[in-house]
Design an enzyme around this catalytic site. Structure first.
Site, PDB file in Angstrom:
ATOM      1  NE  ARG A 223      -4.307  -1.088   0.176  1.00 58.92           N
ATOM      2  CZ  ARG A 223      -4.506  -2.260  -0.548  1.00 58.92           C
ATOM      3  NH1 ARG A 223      -3.568  -2.611  -1.681  1.00 58.92           N
ATOM      4  NH2 ARG A 223      -5.669  -2.785  -0.725  1.00 58.92           N
ATOM      5  CG  HIS A 271      -3.580  -1.261  -6.811  1.00 59.39           C
ATOM      6  ND1 HIS A 271      -4.167  -0.605  -5.792  1.00 59.39           N
ATOM      7  CD2 HIS A 271      -3.909  -2.300  -6.483  1.00 59.39           C
ATOM      8  CE1 HIS A 271      -4.400  -1.258  -5.172  1.00 59.39           C
ATOM      9  NE2 HIS A 271      -4.278  -2.550  -5.308  1.00 59.39           N
TER      10      HIS A 271
END
Ligand code: NDP
Ligand code: OXD
Length: 308
Positions: A223, A271
């Site tokens: 993250r 991502h």
């Protein structure tokens, strides 16, 4: 009849067939619906894109089942009193292993110098063997452990770091705040596969980025907030960090004016390190519902206090 509310309408096209099929294969008599009176819902399938934010009316729901592994966007929801389960799925793990191993090998083998070589320079500079390139994986959960083991199978000496002590064959395992320094010191490739929690924010910061070997590579598929962006940019500019391959960011999509886009020592991937695939994820959801219906404990239950 079990009622499963699919609360991620944007993903419905992908799940419309495999989810009912997986529930049937699990021997469950269930209907999957996009809308229902809240008090009639038995299970909720959730993704961060879900418009659903108030879980209070779902008085009968036995679990909220996340399609994502990372649950930071729901775990602190004060209206959520039902058990929350995150996604742990072999396909997700497989995808993450491929992304991590692929990007680690890119840097280990110095592939860029040969892929882009406009002056046709003949510079024989072979990479060391993997056994001489220490790698550290921060996070030894479902994904971190699989990636660490895949790298160890290629002979990289791998150190893994987790919150609680662990013992994984083939890995040097360290834990807790006191283990972080030793885990990072001298690493040449650092992979961050921690969840986003208040404790993991800025795990890589000005102080900890100084610990790996000079020129080390950072791979972050975990993250964005695991890394202090400014500290990383400074470490790249100083040469302390040689390259950062980043899949996740504090703001996604990464804003066009963010310095990561143009930085010559940063690779941005959007991502995509590991995707939750509907076929296999539907099986995971169905198995958890089957377990709950038979009175067995739910799998992959999130610890609300720990935040993951
Ligand atoms: P897990 O929950 O299985 O593992 C998390 C690991 O992090 C555990 O080893 C845990 O320690 C460790 N950890 C948590 N807090 C701390 C802390 N404070 N200090 C040290 N270690 C800590 O998660 P997964 O492996 O399934 O996933 C990891 C993350 O990967 C997800 O949370 C998500 O953010 C990200 N992800 C990214 C994807 C992408 O496409 N980019 C796709 C899927 C996931 P312990 O073992 O002691 O509990
Ligand atoms: C996840 C992700 O958490 O895709 O599943 O990042």
């Amino acid at each position: 009849m079990i009622t499963v509310l699919f609360a991620a309408p944007a993903l419905w096209d992908e799940y419309r067939d495999p989810l009912p099929q997986a529930l049937k294969s699990a021997g469950l008599r269930a209907q999957v619906v996009l809308e229902a009176a809240p008090e009639t819902v038995d299970y909720i399938v959730y993704a961060p894109s879900a418009p659903l934010q108030d879980f209070r009316p779902f008085t009968r729901a036995k679990a909220v089942l996340s399609l994502w592994a990372g649950v930071e966007r729901i775990v602190g929801n004060p209206t959520l009193t039902q058990p929350l389960c995150r996604m742990v799925d072999p396909s997700l793990t497989e995808g993450m292993v491929e992304w991590v191993v692929g990007h680690a090998l890119r840097h280990h083998l110095g592939m860029d110098a040969h892929i882009v070589n406009p002056s046709h320079a003949w510079v024989p500079d072979p990479a060391p063997l993997a056994r001489h390139r220490p790698v550290t994986v921060l996070g030894l959960g479902a994904l971190g452990t699989a990636c660490a083991q895949a790298l160890a199978a290629l002979n990289f000496p791998v150190t893994g770091w987790s919150r609680s002590p662990k013992s994984v064959p083939g890995l040097r395992c360290l834990s807790g705040p006191e283990g972080l320094r030793a885990a990072l010191t001298g690493a040449q490739i650092v992979v961050t596969l921690l969840p986003r929690t208040p404790e993991t924010e800025n795990t890589l910061n000005a102080e900890t980025l100084a610990l790996p070997a000079r020129g080390a590579v950072i791979l972050n598929p975990g993250r964005g907030p695991l890394i202090d962006d400014d500290a990383l940019l400074a470490a790249l500019d100083q040469g302390q960090i040689g390259h950062a391959t980043l899949d996740v960011f504090r703001v996604e999509p990464l804003p066009q004016d963010h310095p990561f886009w143009a930085h010559p020592k940063v690779t941005v991937t959007p991502h995509i390190a590991a995707d939750t695939r509907a076929d296999s994820a539907s099986g995971v959801i169905a198995e958890n519902i089957r377990r709950a219906e038979s009175g067995a404990a739910l799998l992959h239950r999130v610890d609300r206090a720990l935040g993951y």
